[in-house]
Design a protein around this motif. Sequence first.
Motif, mmCIF file in Angstrom:
data_model
loop_
_atom_site.group_PDB
_atom_site.id
_atom_site.type_symbol
_atom_site.label_atom_id
_atom_site.label_comp_id
_atom_site.label_asym_id
_atom_site.label_seq_id
_atom_site.Cartn_x
_atom_site.Cartn_y
_atom_site.Cartn_z
ATOM 1 N N VAL A 156 20.007 22.309 -23.929
ATOM 2 C CA VAL A 156 20.631 21.222 -24.688
ATOM 3 C C VAL A 156 21.545 20.376 -23.780
ATOM 4 C CG1 VAL A 156 22.533 22.682 -25.517
ATOM 5 C CG2 VAL A 156 21.871 20.683 -26.831
ATOM 6 N N GLU A 157 22.183 21.020 -22.807
ATOM 7 C CA GLU A 157 23.041 20.260 -21.870
ATOM 8 C C GLU A 157 22.187 19.497 -20.879
ATOM 9 O OE1 GLU A 157 26.279 22.054 -19.622
ATOM 10 O OE2 GLU A 157 26.722 23.272 -21.389
ATOM 11 N N TRP A 158 21.105 20.140 -20.428
ATOM 12 C CA TRP A 158 20.231 19.486 -19.453
ATOM 13 C C TRP A 158 19.694 18.163 -20.008
ATOM 14 C CZ3 TRP A 158 19.463 19.532 -14.490
ATOM 15 C CH2 TRP A 158 18.330 18.916 -13.962
ATOM 16 N N ALA A 159 19.450 18.143 -21.314
ATOM 17 C CA ALA A 159 18.953 16.913 -21.948
ATOM 18 C C ALA A 159 19.920 15.753 -21.711
ATOM 19 C CB ALA A 159 18.755 17.156 -23.435
ATOM 20 N N PHE A 160 21.220 16.062 -21.625
ATOM 21 C CA PHE A 160 22.211 15.010 -21.347
ATOM 22 C C PHE A 160 22.209 14.610 -19.878
ATOM 23 C CE2 PHE A 160 24.042 16.528 -25.325
ATOM 24 C CZ PHE A 160 24.372 15.322 -25.931
ATOM 25 N N PRO A 183 12.716 11.673 -20.266
ATOM 26 C CA PRO A 183 12.906 12.640 -21.340
ATOM 27 C C PRO A 183 13.142 14.039 -20.766
ATOM 28 C CG PRO A 183 10.600 12.046 -21.119
ATOM 29 C CD PRO A 183 11.350 11.201 -20.135
ATOM 30 N N PHE A 184 13.719 14.908 -21.601
ATOM 31 C CA PHE A 184 13.950 16.281 -21.167
ATOM 32 C C PHE A 184 12.621 16.979 -20.929
ATOM 33 C CE2 PHE A 184 15.257 20.404 -20.642
ATOM 34 C CZ PHE A 184 14.868 21.258 -21.647
ATOM 35 N N ARG A 185 12.446 17.519 -19.714
ATOM 36 C CA ARG A 185 11.238 18.283 -19.407
ATOM 37 C C ARG A 185 11.677 19.647 -18.904
ATOM 38 N NH1 ARG A 185 8.767 15.524 -14.924
ATOM 39 N NH2 ARG A 185 10.680 14.353 -14.776
ATOM 40 N N PRO A 186 11.517 20.699 -19.692
ATOM 41 C CA PRO A 186 12.033 22.003 -19.269
ATOM 42 C C PRO A 186 11.446 22.457 -17.934
ATOM 43 C CG PRO A 186 11.230 22.080 -21.531
ATOM 44 C CD PRO A 186 10.862 20.738 -20.999
ATOM 45 N N ALA A 187 10.248 22.003 -17.598
ATOM 46 C CA ALA A 187 9.601 22.469 -16.373
ATOM 47 C C ALA A 187 10.045 21.672 -15.150
ATOM 48 C CB ALA A 187 8.086 22.389 -16.528
#
Length: 325
Positions: free
Chosen positions: A23-27, A5-9
């Motif tokens: 939002v792009e990183w999630a992809f 899953p997307f983890r900003p850290a």
Amino acid sequence: MLDVPFRPADPLYERVKAVIPPVEWAFFAGDIAAILELKRARNAVILAHNYQTPEIFHCVADIVGDSLALAREAMKTDAQVIVLAGVHFMAETAKLLNPAKRVLSPDLDAGCSLAASITAADVRLLRERYPGVPIVTYVNSSAAVKAESDICCTSANARKIVEGLGVPRVIMLPDEYLAQNVAAQTSVEIIAWTGHCEVHERFSAAEVRELRQRYPGVSVLAHPECPPEVVAEADFTGSTAAMADYIGKYQPARVVLMTECSMSDNVALLNPAVEFIRPCNLCPHMKRITLPKIRRALETMRHAVTIDPAVADRARRAVERMLAL
Ligand code: 13P
Ligand code: SF4
């Protein structure tokens, strides 16, 4: 399940967050995690050119650099599999230097307008027309063209190679502008072919002058595939690696790179104090390489780069002569 899953850290996201929105990183995150795992499982390394996008360059590549560095580093790796995140001639060069290893290209259609501008038959005709004149071939060329050449060069060593031959006249192909830019620095006479890089030929001297007016004090760095009129207006000209080194060393307050778009993103991330002005020209061939294609290459072990045995030895000799010089 390799998707994460997307983890900003995520520490990898920290490297690129200045140019990639969440939002792009999630992809990207799932493919990146999968690629890192696959590299371990396959005993593979990823070599990425400076024009690859930041999520490739900063998050999955083991070795990054210009064409010369990628050729050199390809020879040093102990890994059994090399994934070349770059265009086809770069993967071919890696294979020439590592015939026993599996070299994978994520997209075999990632070409180059320079490599497409000349054939082996053209080189044979040039040799007939200029008997005894050595042929110096830019690495942005097919293995078949390299095989008809005496020695290769890259943008980083072109002048050194031309002068190192110790002759008054050489043929230099296929990049007309690189040949003209080298000719301006040397007394060796250069006979040029008329190939152009479709990315760099679009820059003009008028564009540089306009940028200087609009962004006072800007340092202008140009790749030697640019037309000579652009090089004449620049503060510094060098290979992609030389431009990155220049910025790292001199830390200009404002800089513009007359080259491919992703290069500015990649270098900007390493030099947060430098302001990058971006007159962007994309290389459609470099942009064929994506994270999903790299992942697929490692999952399927395709597309393996192969070189016609009838040309491989002669092409290798031309590249090795360059590396020896
Ligand atoms: P460099 O060898 O300077 O990285 O250049 C390769 C290339 O294709 C530039 O367009
Ligand atoms: Fe070829 Fe130009 Fe693309 Fe480099 S930027 S790979 S020289 S088309």
